[in-house]
Design a protein around this motif. Structure first.
Motif, PDB file in Angstrom:
ATOM      1  N   ARG A 166       0.754  -1.126  -0.608  1.00 10.53           N
ATOM      2  CA  ARG A 166      -0.320   0.250  -0.260  1.00 10.53           C
ATOM      3  C   ARG A 166       1.418   1.445   0.004  1.00 10.53           C
ATOM      4  O   ARG A 166       1.944   1.224   0.712  1.00 10.53           O
ATOM      5  N   VAL A 167       0.581   2.253  -1.167  1.00  9.05           N
ATOM      6  CA  VAL A 167       1.693   3.324  -0.934  1.00  9.05           C
ATOM      7  C   VAL A 167       0.128   4.587  -0.837  1.00  9.05           C
ATOM      8  O   VAL A 167      -0.803   4.565  -1.122  1.00  9.05           O
ATOM      9  N   ILE A 168       1.493   5.357  -0.303  1.00 13.12           N
ATOM     10  CA  ILE A 168       0.239   6.926  -0.241  1.00 13.12           C
ATOM     11  C   ILE A 168       0.849   8.269  -0.131  1.00 13.12           C
ATOM     12  O   ILE A 168       2.475   7.662  -0.361  1.00 13.12           O
ATOM     13  N   THR A 169      -0.254   9.059  -1.277  1.00  9.05           N
ATOM     14  CA  THR A 169       1.162  10.208  -2.144  1.00  9.05           C
ATOM     15  C   THR A 169       0.524  11.605  -1.909  1.00  9.05           C
ATOM     16  O   THR A 169      -0.801  11.070  -1.546  1.00  9.05           O
ATOM     17  N   LYS A 170       1.209  12.454  -1.602  1.00  3.53           N
ATOM     18  CA  LYS A 170       0.588  13.507  -2.145  1.00  3.53           C
ATOM     19  C   LYS A 170       1.031  14.417  -3.602  1.00  3.53           C
ATOM     20  O   LYS A 170       0.880  15.315  -3.558  1.00  3.53           O
ATOM     21  N   PHE A 171       2.148  13.808  -3.912  1.00  2.00           N
ATOM     22  CA  PHE A 171       2.624  14.292  -5.305  1.00  2.00           C
ATOM     23  C   PHE A 171       2.231  13.370  -6.482  1.00  2.00           C
ATOM     24  O   PHE A 171       1.974  11.858  -6.763  1.00  2.00           O
ATOM     25  N   ASN A 172       2.856  13.367  -7.632  1.00  2.00           N
ATOM     26  CA  ASN A 172       2.628  12.898  -9.094  1.00  2.00           C
ATOM     27  C   ASN A 172       2.907  12.314  -9.918  1.00  2.00           C
ATOM     28  O   ASN A 172       2.763  12.597 -10.935  1.00  2.00           O
ATOM     29  N   ASN A 173       4.287  12.167  -9.229  1.00  2.00           N
ATOM     30  CA  ASN A 173       5.490  12.089  -9.496  1.00  2.00           C
ATOM     31  C   ASN A 173       5.440  10.567 -10.081  1.00  2.00           C
ATOM     32  O   ASN A 173       6.193   9.741  -9.432  1.00  2.00           O
ATOM     33  N   VAL A 174       4.229   9.621 -10.986  1.00  2.00           N
ATOM     34  CA  VAL A 174       4.087   8.610 -11.407  1.00  2.00           C
ATOM     35  C   VAL A 174       4.217   7.676 -12.317  1.00  2.00           C
ATOM     36  O   VAL A 174       3.885   7.081 -12.400  1.00  2.00           O
ATOM     37  N   ASP A 175       4.869   8.441 -13.587  1.00  2.00           N
ATOM     38  CA  ASP A 175       4.744   8.162 -14.729  1.00  2.00           C
ATOM     39  C   ASP A 175       6.063   6.558 -14.541  1.00  2.00           C
ATOM     40  O   ASP A 175       5.287   5.618 -15.713  1.00  2.00           O
ATOM     41  N   SER A 176       6.770   6.901 -13.958  1.00  2.00           N
ATOM     42  CA  SER A 176       7.797   5.190 -13.447  1.00  2.00           C
ATOM     43  C   SER A 176       6.952   4.524 -13.450  1.00  2.00           C
ATOM     44  O   SER A 176       7.381   3.075 -13.440  1.00  2.00           O
ATOM     45  N   PHE A 177       6.086   4.563 -12.730  1.00  3.61           N
ATOM     46  CA  PHE A 177       5.018   3.253 -12.310  1.00  3.61           C
ATOM     47  C   PHE A 177       3.515   2.166 -12.919  1.00  3.61           C
ATOM     48  O   PHE A 177       3.154   1.388 -12.846  1.00  3.61           O
ATOM     49  N   ASN A 179       3.567   1.170 -16.326  1.00  4.81           N
ATOM     50  CA  ASN A 179       4.184   0.404 -17.458  1.00  4.81           C
ATOM     51  C   ASN A 179       4.722  -1.279 -16.310  1.00  4.81           C
ATOM     52  O   ASN A 179       5.317  -1.614 -17.249  1.00  4.81           O
ATOM     53  N   ILE A 180       4.384  -1.267 -14.822  1.00  4.25           N
ATOM     54  CA  ILE A 180       5.334  -2.474 -14.578  1.00  4.25           C
ATOM     55  C   ILE A 180       4.025  -3.062 -14.260  1.00  4.25           C
ATOM     56  O   ILE A 180       3.073  -3.482 -14.507  1.00  4.25           O
ATOM     57  N   ASN A 181       4.636  -4.345 -14.376  1.00  3.86           N
ATOM     58  CA  ASN A 181       3.753  -5.599 -14.311  1.00  3.86           C
ATOM     59  C   ASN A 181       3.504  -6.271 -12.579  1.00  3.86           C
ATOM     60  O   ASN A 181       4.014  -6.663 -11.856  1.00  3.86           O
ATOM     61  N   HIS A 182       2.471  -4.974 -12.476  1.00  2.00           N
ATOM     62  CA  HIS A 182       2.638  -5.188 -10.540  1.00  2.00           C
ATOM     63  C   HIS A 182       0.913  -5.990  -9.722  1.00  2.00           C
ATOM     64  O   HIS A 182       0.891  -6.357  -8.763  1.00  2.00           O
ATOM     65  N   ASN A 183       0.334  -7.085 -11.015  1.00  2.00           N
ATOM     66  CA  ASN A 183      -0.668  -8.079 -10.764  1.00  2.00           C
ATOM     67  C   ASN A 183      -1.545  -7.572 -10.020  1.00  2.00           C
ATOM     68  O   ASN A 183      -1.873  -7.726  -9.019  1.00  2.00           O
ATOM     69  N   LYS A 184      -1.385  -6.543  -9.704  1.00  2.00           N
ATOM     70  CA  LYS A 184      -2.232  -5.660  -8.781  1.00  2.00           C
ATOM     71  C   LYS A 184      -2.322  -5.601  -6.938  1.00  2.00           C
ATOM     72  O   LYS A 184      -3.066  -6.123  -6.125  1.00  2.00           O
ATOM     73  N   HIS A 185      -0.932  -6.254  -7.299  1.00  2.00           N
ATOM     74  CA  HIS A 185      -0.687  -6.401  -5.721  1.00  2.00           C
ATOM     75  C   HIS A 185      -0.596  -5.343  -5.191  1.00  2.00           C
ATOM     76  O   HIS A 185       0.089  -5.046  -4.050  1.00  2.00           O
ATOM     77  N   THR A 186      -0.483  -3.534  -5.680  1.00  2.00           N
ATOM     78  CA  THR A 186      -0.100  -2.833  -5.264  1.00  2.00           C
ATOM     79  C   THR A 186      -1.237  -1.802  -4.959  1.00  2.00           C
ATOM     80  O   THR A 186      -1.467  -1.438  -6.219  1.00  2.00           O
ATOM     81  N   ILE A 218      -3.359   6.080 -12.854  1.00  2.00           N
ATOM     82  CA  ILE A 218      -2.256   4.760 -11.786  1.00  2.00           C
ATOM     83  C   ILE A 218      -3.740   4.532 -12.455  1.00  2.00           C
ATOM     84  O   ILE A 218      -3.367   2.809 -12.257  1.00  2.00           O
ATOM     85  N   ALA A 219      -5.017   4.775 -12.196  1.00  2.00           N
ATOM     86  CA  ALA A 219      -5.907   3.669 -11.756  1.00  2.00           C
ATOM     87  C   ALA A 219      -6.477   3.455 -14.036  1.00  2.00           C
ATOM     88  O   ALA A 219      -6.656   1.911 -13.910  1.00  2.00           O
ATOM     89  N   SER A 220      -6.047   3.783 -15.037  1.00  2.00           N
ATOM     90  CA  SER A 220      -5.985   3.475 -15.980  1.00  2.00           C
ATOM     91  C   SER A 220      -4.625   2.326 -16.165  1.00  2.00           C
ATOM     92  O   SER A 220      -4.535   1.286 -16.816  1.00  2.00           O
ATOM     93  N   ALA A 221      -3.560   2.249 -15.662  1.00  2.00           N
ATOM     94  CA  ALA A 221      -2.284   1.249 -15.209  1.00  2.00           C
ATOM     95  C   ALA A 221      -3.413   0.249 -14.582  1.00  2.00           C
ATOM     96  O   ALA A 221      -2.453  -0.990 -14.855  1.00  2.00           O
ATOM     97  N   GLY A 222      -4.168   0.028 -14.473  1.00  2.00           N
ATOM     98  CA  GLY A 222      -4.864  -0.974 -13.933  1.00  2.00           C
ATOM     99  C   GLY A 222      -4.733  -1.328 -11.589  1.00  2.00           C
ATOM    100  O   GLY A 222      -4.667  -2.747 -11.405  1.00  2.00           O
ATOM    101  N   TYR A 223      -4.081   0.036 -11.044  1.00  2.00           N
ATOM    102  CA  TYR A 223      -3.796  -0.471 -10.034  1.00  2.00           C
ATOM    103  C   TYR A 223      -5.014  -0.653  -9.180  1.00  2.00           C
ATOM    104  O   TYR A 223      -5.660   0.703  -9.685  1.00  2.00           O
ATOM    105  N   PRO A 224      -5.412  -0.726  -8.168  1.00  2.00           N
ATOM    106  CA  PRO A 224      -5.851  -0.780  -7.560  1.00  2.00           C
ATOM    107  C   PRO A 224      -5.826   0.890  -6.293  1.00  2.00           C
ATOM    108  O   PRO A 224      -4.606   0.790  -6.465  1.00  2.00           O
ATOM    109  N   ILE A 225      -6.836   1.678  -6.916  1.00  2.00           N
ATOM    110  CA  ILE A 225      -6.322   3.190  -6.556  1.00  2.00           C
ATOM    111  C   ILE A 225      -7.371   3.037  -4.832  1.00  2.00           C
ATOM    112  O   ILE A 225      -8.775   3.133  -5.089  1.00  2.00           O
ATOM    113  N   GLY A 226      -6.462   4.289  -3.996  1.00  2.00           N
ATOM    114  CA  GLY A 226      -8.225   4.958  -2.212  1.00  2.00           C
ATOM    115  C   GLY A 226      -7.425   6.197  -2.646  1.00  2.00           C
ATOM    116  O   GLY A 226      -6.721   6.885  -3.440  1.00  2.00           O
ATOM    117  N   PHE A 227      -8.278   6.666  -1.927  1.00  2.00           N
ATOM    118  CA  PHE A 227      -8.097   7.909  -1.438  1.00  2.00           C
ATOM    119  C   PHE A 227      -8.055   8.529  -0.095  1.00  2.00           C
ATOM    120  O   PHE A 227      -9.256   7.467   0.803  1.00  2.00           O
TER     121      PHE A 227
END
Length: 336
Positions: A166-177, A179-186, A218-227
């Motif tokens: 689980r990751v929490i952030t107030k920043f928008n530097n997410v481009d490097s994440f 195209n990762i094979n995250h398998n929805k585990h993050t 991040i949502a478009s990249a298939g990650y689970p998301i929350g706020f």
């Protein structure tokens, strides 16, 4: 927003045994950031506010030797750190009292050791799923460009059958994440608030619009998301502004059909935090009037000043209603 660049970097020589340590040094050298080879950091300001300001522009490239991870309820089973402190200057930050007068940023580069410790905790709890939080004492996204270690963590958890991140952030530097094979585990959770709270109290962080755009990516990249909506504050027009916040989230995420989690945290402060905040931000407009609050015993052995029960119940019911009316796929994990 622009990537954080420190005014000075201290580098523990031991950290240069690691690839990430060398990467960070090379990155800082290219930017002509002054580098001091040392096992400790020296910041000598003329006042607490100057020490704080200088520390927030100082990084220490070093290692993390932690072997036993701490509990992190209600967010996750355990917490671990890729760094400590962050470039943000949030006036209300709950870390005000835990990182001292000089909260410079430690960036840990022994990622292989950190992941080995995580794997041991996963193995010890197998076959159950074990969850980990990496943002309890830092914002890992804000410092990711120095090492790339969060990307390595996401890749690790993508291959971990019984581990979740689980990751929490107030920043928008997410481009490097993206195209990762995250398998929805993050799961990425974005800390959001009204524009009033962000502009008044969350200095040197990404804007509301930038955070929402990052959440869309991040949502478009298939990650689970929350706020995480925190800290929820009562002020003039607070209800209409939190409604605007939820309306904006809905309009930007209408095409996201998976579950969206929400964590709701009311504004609180301790006596020690109040004292430090007033030293660091003497002109703060934070409402820290103890006469309008009630005391609540905290998990770390200190009383916190929270809204009275009537007010906290109003906050909980109002924000929860807004969320449930606008998101059929919402899960409110907790209110505190």
């Amino acid at each position: 927003m622009n990537l954080f660049i420190p005014d000075v970097a201290y580098i523990n020589p031991a950290s240069l045994k690691y690839t990430a340590g060398k990467t960070a040094k090379e990155y800082l050298e290219k930017l002509n950031v002054p580098i001091i080879n040392s096992r400790k950091v020296s910041i000598e300001g003329e006042s607490p506010s100057e020490n704080y300001a200088k520390a927030k522009k100082t990084v220490f490239i070093t290692t993390n030797s932690q072997k036993k991870l701490r509990s992190c309820k209600p967010s996750a089973d355990y917490q671990f750190a890729l760094s400590s402190s962050c470039p943000g200057h949030c006036e209300y930050c709950y870390l005000q009292t835990t990182q001292g007068e000089k909260p410079f940023m430690k960036v840990f580069v022994n990622i292989e050791d950190i992941l080995n410790v995580i794997q041991e905790h996963i193995d010890n709890n197998s076959p159950n799923i074990t969850t980990f939080e990496c943002g309890s004492i830092t914002d890992p996204v804000a410092l990711e460009h120095l090492t790339g270690n969060l990307k390595k963590c996401i890749e690790f958890f993508g291959n971990a059958q019984n581990g979740r991140l689980r990751v929490i952030t107030k920043f928008n530097n997410v481009d490097s994440f993206l195209n990762i094979n995250h398998n929805k585990h993050t799961k990425f959770r974005f800390s959001v608030n009204t524009k009033y709270v962000i502009s008044k109290f969350e200095h040197n962080t990404s804007s509301f619009e930038e955070r929402i755009e990052a959440a869309r990516k991040i949502a478009s990249a298939g990650y689970p998301i929350g706020f995480i909506i925190a800290p929820i504050m009562i002020y003039d027009n607070w209800k209409s502004e939190y409604k605007q916040l939820i309306d904006t989230l809905k309009s930007q995420l209408e095409d996201y059909n998976d579950e969206i989690t929400f964590e709701l945290i009311q504004h609180r402060f301790t006596d020690t935090a109040k004292e430090l905040i007033l030293k660091r931000f003497p002109n703060t407009q934070l409402d820290m009037n103890e006469e309008t609050r009630q005391l609540k015993w905290g998990p770390y052995g200190k009383f916190k000043h929270v809204y009275p029960k009537e007010k906290s119940t109003e906050i909980k019911e109002y924000i929860s209603q807004l969320i449930n009316q606008n998101f059929k796929n919402a899960l409110i994990e907790y209110f505190t």
